[in-house]
Structure formats: C-alpha cells, structure tokens
Enzyme design. Structure first.
Site, mmCIF file in Angstrom:
data_model
loop_
_atom_site.group_PDB
_atom_site.id
_atom_site.type_symbol
_atom_site.label_atom_id
_atom_site.label_comp_id
_atom_site.label_asym_id
_atom_site.label_seq_id
_atom_site.Cartn_x
_atom_site.Cartn_y
_atom_site.Cartn_z
ATOM 1 N N CYS A 1 0.846 -1.180 0.000
ATOM 2 C CA CYS A 1 0.000 0.000 0.000
ATOM 3 C C CYS A 1 0.889 1.240 0.000
ATOM 4 O O CYS A 1 2.083 1.165 0.243
ATOM 5 C CB CYS A 1 -0.881 0.019 1.238
ATOM 6 N N LYS B 1 4.568 -3.420 -6.933
ATOM 7 C CA LYS B 1 5.997 -3.222 -7.162
ATOM 8 C C LYS B 1 6.823 -3.699 -5.982
ATOM 9 O O LYS B 1 7.820 -4.382 -6.144
ATOM 10 C CB LYS B 1 6.268 -1.729 -7.415
#
Length: 608
Positions: free
Chosen positions: A2, A603
C-alpha cells in the site's frame, strides 16, 4: 504494497495527498482514500479503483483543510471495496488511520474490542487500529498511539489524525517502510521518497518502532519508550523527473531503454582495468573470504532469477558452493547456517518482507549478510553487514527490467571480487573478464535494436494462450525471467524449462502451433540446445531462437532467429534478456493490457 501519505502545513492538504499517492502508484493498489481535518471535523473520501475515481469524488465533494492522511490499498484482508478502503475511522469519527502491513493478532483484538462495545463496518485488519487508539485516548494522541501499538503484533506503517487534536499527525513503523519529509513550514509522511520530492529533498529515514509527531511547528521522533530521538537529515540527490516517462509511451519501455546506462553506472568505480575491485560498503577481508564455506543467495521473483545467475557465476569464478533460495521458503526450512556462511539478499526496494525476514533469520544464526538493493537507507540495507547498491535509479513499472539488469551486474561484480580475494583467477584472467564486462553497455545498446523485430513478432503471436521458454545453463535462468515477464504483463500462461528436461514430461504439452522461445548463447551447449529445438518443431511447435551473431545454424533450426552481439557466454544474460523484455512489452501492448500496472501485482511486496 500500500501507499501512505500524510501532510501538515499551510496549503490545502487534499491535492498534495492525491499527488503524493500518484507517485506511489507503482507499489500497486486496488482502492484509495483521504481523510482531511476541516473545521475540527474529520472528512473522509474513499473509493475502490484507480486514483482518478478518488479525484472525481473530491471534485464533487471538495474538502478544505491543511492537515490530512491518504492511502492506496492493496487488499490483504477483505475484498477491494469502498468500505474496506482506507482511511478507517473510529465510531465517533474523531480518529482516522491509514495502515500498510498486516496486523497478525487482529482477530483477538477485534473480538476484545467488540466485547467492549465497538462496532466494525469493514472486513479489514486495519479497522482495529482506530478503535484501539480510541480506547486508550485520554487527550494525548501520541500517548494513545504508543499504548495501542504495544498491543499489536505484526508489521505496520501507520499514520493517524484526530479531530480533538487538529494540529497533529502521528505515525509509527515496524517492518514496513515510512519516511518523513521536512519542507518549509510543511511536513510529510510517506511510504517512499518519490511521494514528497516535489516538495522537499530533506527527509528522515525511520527505523523500526520509531514514532513521529508532526505539528505545524516541526517534527519530533520518539522511541517506543517515549524518549525523544535525534536523527540526521538525509538529503535526496536524485531528481523527481527521474520518475517521469521521458517521452516514452510507458515507464517499462523507458526503463528497458535505460539499461545500457544503468549497467554502466553500476559498474562505475567498481570495475576498472588495471585496478583491483574495491567495494566501498563491503568489508570482507581475505582471511574472512577464506573461511566462507558456503553462500546462500535469497530473493523473490525477478531478483531470484538474478540470484540463479549469481550462483552459476560465483561457483564458476570463485569456486564457492552456492545455494539459491526463494525467500518465502528459506525462512521456514531451518537452513544450515553458521558463522562461516555468507548470505546475499537481493531486493530492488530493500523492503521485501520475506527477504527481510530471511536476512534476520540468517543473522540470528551467525551468518554475514551482503545486501544487493537499489534503495539507499532501505530496511535491508540498514540491517545487512555489507551493501552493494545497484544504481538503477527509480523503477516505476511494476515489472522489473533495469533493476534486474543491475542485479545481474551486482552478481558479476561479487563473483569477480570473490575470485580476486580468493585468488581463484589470476590477474590476466580477471583483466580479460573485466574488459569484456566493460563492453556490455555498448552491446546492450545494440540489443535495443531488436525492438522492431520483437514488435512484429508480438503482433503475430499475441493471441496464443500458452508459450514456452527453453534454455540450458545460464540460458535457463534467463528463460525463467523471460517467462515471468510475459505472464506478468500480458497474462499469457507461460512456462520455462531447462531444455534437457523436455523429454521428462514437458514435451507432452507441445502441439501444432505452440510457441517455443529458446535461448542458445552457451556455446558449449549450442548443439544440444539445437537438438532440443528440433524435438519441439517435429511436433508442430513454432520455434523462436535467440543466439549470438555468427551462429548461423540457428536460422536453420527455428522459424525466427534473433541475434545479439557476441560476448563471453558467462555475460550472455545481460544481453539475451533484452529482446525478451521487448517482446513481453509489445505482446502486452497488442493485448491492450496495463503495461506499467498489471493486475494483481505490486511493485514492492512489503507483506509476507
């Protein structure tokens, strides 16, 4: 995975929070939200989907306030939905929390808070936090957060605001990244540096169990006992525009084309002709090198594939046994490690949760740890004994390309360094390898000229449902990476196999029209690899081959041959992966996929 952003200052908070969150999109997310204190009331806007949805909501229902927190969520507990999006508030709406990580004891905390009369509206683990802070709140937000956190087990980076203290933002981190930005009469928290670079280059790098108190007058840091901490300011030298697309259609394509430069950057001052390899942040003496009886390389995903190349190269050049493990498996297998074991951990972000946990497990058992990472000041770089930074610069596309290349360079540097220190190669052999390695950036530039070929190939093959990649030795490691890239961004089912394993099962999957991409850069294995190509073409496969210029036999064996500049076979992975990256990119484009932000991926994987 997040993204967290917090702001306090003299400007409107909402646009700053949204802009900061947009710089964290590369981390992956499925919903977004902000909470702003407006006239001593917390106003919250959040929604499922992309940031553009949140921006539309904010345009319809604007919020005015100069303090707030924002969040992009990657679902771990509870489906992606408006109600599960952050920020989460207490029932009275006086406390709002954003959180990255996993609260491991949230079920016990939820049951206890429910018994105390608290009502929950979401399925998330995060919602226990505003209720827990509310339970302990007695007029001092920092104290309430400290007490609440002492009851929490798990990993977290947390930002908190409270309408009863509308001039404060409180934050804390443990096993999840969080930085503090220090601007001109304005202050920020964020999961990563790009979120604040348009406003400040001065930051604090937080360590585990450190708390932040931000007011309009400044920032204070505290340890978990409540004692104030002094911290040196870290000044960021790279530019915010390093994360822009630079005229390319996608970040991924830009990053593929940056590879010749980042390969060179990562070698600079480390690989020089006529000079010993000296590594600034590695302090292993010759005596210590002699005592090392085993090396573990531990990583996840693409970094794991770089580790496979590292194993082959270190064993060949330095003659030290190397085992490569997936980080999420390594930590649970009670590995055989002692003080004579060297561990190399590879992580682009330096925050990969499983890799960080593996590092800690190894250190507990007495191993020395070298970190290979792209991020200065990251958790992994701080906790390792030695560091080899990969100078890839910010990598925004979720699918790694240039960071992978620099990880490969790091593996070669370490292999040559170990060989130098152990004396397994003489001076002439070392110089010959270094000279060839220094030629790689120019050869990588030539590999980019396969762009048009790969584009045409993608247009002819993008409708296939399955593809296979084959290779032997180092080519097999690259086949694994090529296969991963394709499945990551085009959603095509793809598998990689050691070419010699074909007859042991995988050949049963070959049928008329199956695409098989074979790497054949290992000269001593070339003829055997061509035999494997014939095994699949006789069963109807359409074969594509990647080989060095001059290997004209490849033309006869495959339907489409892609040639790359000749180098020593040991360095082939640095070049052969580039056409595969371009192919994956163009297949994804042909299929209309989101190249830079593929579905279900993030990512930086900062949860286990």
């Amino acid at each position: 995975m997040c993204g967290i952003v917090g702001y306090i200052g003299k400007k409107e908070a909402a646009p700053i929070l949204v802009e900061g969150l947009s710089k964290l999109e590369y981390r992956g997310y499925d919903s977004a939200g902000v909470a702003i204190i407006e006239d001593q009331v917390i106003r919250t806007r959040k929604c499922k989907g992309r940031l553009v949805n949140l921006e539309e909501k904010l345009n319809e229902e604007s919020m005015i306030g100069d303090i707030g927190i924002g969040h992009t969520r990657w679902a771990t507990h509870g489906e992606p939905s408006d109600k599960n999006s952050h920020p989460h508030n207490n029932e009275k709406g006086t406390i709002s929390v954003v959180h990255n990580g996993i609260i491991e004891n949230y079920i016990e905390l939820r049951e206890w808070l429910t018994s105390e009369g608290y009502k929950f509206v979401s399925e998330t683990d995060t919602e226990v936090l505003p209720h827990l802070i509310d339970y302990y709140y007695k007029g001092d937000l920092l104290e309430a957060v400290m007490t609440a956190i002492s009851k929490v087990e798990g990993s977290y980076a947390i930002g908190v605001v409270c309408s009863e203290e509308p001039d404060k933002v409180v934050a804390v981190r443990k096993d999840s990244p969080l930085i503090v930005g220090l601007g001109e009469e304005e202050y920020f928290i964020a999961s990563d540096i790009p979120a604040v670079l348009n406003h400040t280059r001065d930051i604090y790098l937080l360590k585990d169990n450190e708390f932040v108190l931000m007011t309009k007058d400044g920032v204070k840091l505290f340890d978990k006992e409540g004692k104030e901490i002094k911290r040196e300011i870290y000044h960021v030298t790279w530019n915010a525009d390093a994360a822009e697309k630079g005229g390319y259609d996608h970040f991924m394509l830009k990053e593929i084309h940056e590879q010749p430069k980042v390969i060179k950057d990562t070698m600079t001052s480390r690989i020089m002709l006529g000079k010993d390899i000296k590594l600034d942040n590695i302090e292993i003496s010759k005596e210590q090198m002699e005592k090392i009886n085993k090396i573990y390389i531990v990583a996840c995903g693409t970094a794991y594939h770089a580790g496979l190349v590292g194993k082959y190269t270190i064993e060949k050049l330095a003659r030290i046994p190397v085992e490569v493990d997936i980080a999420s498996e390594f930590r649970y297998k009670n590995p055989i490690i002692d003080k004579d074991t060297l561990m190399i951990v590879i992580s682009q972000s330096g925050e990969t949760a499983d890799t960080l946990a593996a590092l800690r497990e190894a250190k507990k058992k007495g191993a020395r740890v070298i970190a290979v990472t792209n991020v200065v000041g990251s958790s992994i770089s701080r906790e390792a004994d030695d560091i080899l930074y990969t100078w890839a610069g910010p990598e925004i596309a979720v699918a790694s390309t240039k960071a992978y290349e620099t990880q490969l360079v790091a593996m070669y540097i370490l292999a040559l360094y170990f060989a130098q220190e152990k004396g397994t190669l003489n001076k002439e052999e070392l110089e010959e390898l270094k000279e060839e390695m220094l030629s790689i950036p120019d050869k990588a530039e030539k590999c980019l000229e396969t762009d048009e070929i790969m584009k045409k190939l993608a247009s002819k093959t993008h409708m296939k449902k399955d593809m296979f990649f084959l290779g032997r030795g180092l080519d097999y490691a690259v086949a694994l990476e090529g296969s991963l890239k394709l499945k990551e961004i085009s959603y095509i089912h793809s598998e990689a196999y050691a070419a010699g394993e074909l007859k042991h099962g995988p050949i049963a999957l070959i049928e008329e029209g199956t695409i098989v991409i074979t790497l054949a850069t290992q000269e001593e294995l070339f003829d055997k690899t061509v035999s494997n190509i014939k095994e699949v073409t006789t069963r109807g496969a359409k074969a594509i081959g990647i080989a060095f210029e001059g290997q004209k036999n490849m033309d006869k064996a495959v339907e489409e041959a892609i040639y790359i500049p000749k180098t020593k076979s040991i360095f082939a992975p640095l070049l052969s992966v580039i056409p595969l990256q371009l192919y994956s990119y163009y297949v994804s484009l042909e299929k209309g996929c989101d190249v830079d932000k593929p579905r279900n991926l993030a990512k930086s994987v900062t949860v286990e």
